[in-house]
Design an enzyme around this catalytic site. Sequence first.
Site, short mmCIF file in Angstrom:
data_model
loop_
_atom_site.label_atom_id
_atom_site.label_comp_id
_atom_site.label_asym_id
_atom_site.label_seq_id
_atom_site.Cartn_x
_atom_site.Cartn_y
_atom_site.Cartn_z
N LYS A 45 0.81 -1.26 0.10
CA LYS A 45 -0.04 0.01 -0.18
C LYS A 45 0.64 1.39 0.01
O LYS A 45 0.37 2.39 -0.19
CB LYS A 45 -1.00 -0.02 0.92
CG LYS A 45 -1.95 -1.12 1.30
CD LYS A 45 -2.74 -1.03 2.56
CE LYS A 45 -3.38 -2.17 3.13
NZ LYS A 45 -4.04 -1.90 4.34
N LYS A 47 2.48 2.68 2.40
CA LYS A 47 2.12 3.56 3.47
C LYS A 47 2.62 2.85 4.67
O LYS A 47 2.79 1.66 5.15
CB LYS A 47 0.62 3.67 3.67
CG LYS A 47 -0.28 2.85 4.11
CD LYS A 47 -1.69 3.36 4.06
CE LYS A 47 -2.74 2.52 4.97
NZ LYS A 47 -4.07 2.86 4.95
N1 C2G Z 1 -13.35 3.50 7.29
C1 C2G Z 1 -14.37 4.00 7.37
N2 C2G Z 1 -14.51 5.42 7.62
C2 C2G Z 1 -13.47 6.08 7.98
C3 C2G Z 1 -12.10 5.46 7.74
C4 C2G Z 1 -12.04 4.08 7.38
O1 C2G Z 1 -15.45 3.25 7.09
N3 C2G Z 1 -13.44 7.53 8.33
C5 C2G Z 1 -13.31 2.23 6.83
C6 C2G Z 1 -12.41 1.89 5.57
O2 C2G Z 1 -13.16 2.06 4.44
C7 C2G Z 1 -11.92 0.34 5.64
C8 C2G Z 1 -11.75 0.36 7.07
O3 C2G Z 1 -12.52 1.38 7.82
O4 C2G Z 1 -13.02 -0.44 5.37
C9 C2G Z 1 -10.43 0.17 7.59
O5 C2G Z 1 -9.78 1.43 6.96
P1 C2G Z 1 -8.44 1.74 6.83
O6 C2G Z 1 -7.73 1.23 7.86
O7 C2G Z 1 -8.01 2.89 6.12
O8 C2G Z 1 -8.00 0.26 5.91
P2 C2G Z 1 -7.39 0.35 4.17
O9 C2G Z 1 -5.92 1.07 4.53
O10 C2G Z 1 -8.23 0.99 3.44
O11 C2G Z 1 -6.93 -1.19 3.98
O12 C2G Z 1 -7.48 -5.31 1.88
C10 C2G Z 1 -8.06 -4.45 2.40
C11 C2G Z 1 -7.16 -3.17 2.92
O13 C2G Z 1 -6.57 -3.68 3.99
C12 C2G Z 1 -8.03 -2.00 3.34
#
Ligand code: C2G
Length: 138
Positions: A45, A47
């Site tokens: 990713k 990050k």
């Molecule tokens: N999320 C949300 N609202 C936010 C922030 C995040 O609903 N304000 C949700 C995201 O859509 C995701 C989950 O919380 O479903 C986790 O978000 P992240 O930690 O940012 O995950 P991400 O980096 O998108 O990784 O294989 C899938 C990936 O691992 C997802």
Amino acid sequence: MKTVITYGTFDLFHVGHVNLLKRARSLGDRLIVGVSTDEFNLNEKGKTTIVPYEHRVKVLASCRYVDLVIPEHSWQQKIDDIRKYQVNTFVMGDDWQGKFDELSALCEVKYLPRTQNISSTSIKQAMSVLLQLNRELQ
Ligand code: C2G
């Protein structure tokens, strides 16, 4: 037993994560969360996280909506996880809308609306501004 699964980094655990996990858990009897390892985040990713993997696992394991926490090592593991845990529903926030539709061959795929106005990135940005202000006031 209706099993739901979701995946994510969950850095700087915040209410957007809580809302997603709460809604995902309400879709079944148990919720499994695949937490992205530090290596997966960096290599796949591009990050880095503030909170290391082991701590993110502990935070999620303490969440009332989470029944099992597993590591997320790769994009491809979802198929094996869905089969291994006999998952009924795969859930992600709708920033991933359409990205995992192929999984609908194995289970229900649901994208839930993200919580507005909060993200790990915005928290990190706010922290860096405060740290900069603090340095300037020294
Ligand atoms: N999320 C949300 N609202 C936010 C922030 C995040 O609903 N304000 C949700 C995201 O859509 C995701 C989950 O919380 O479903 C986790 O978000 P992240 O930690 O940012 O995950 P991400 O980096 O998108 O990784 O294989 C899938 C990936 O691992 C997802």
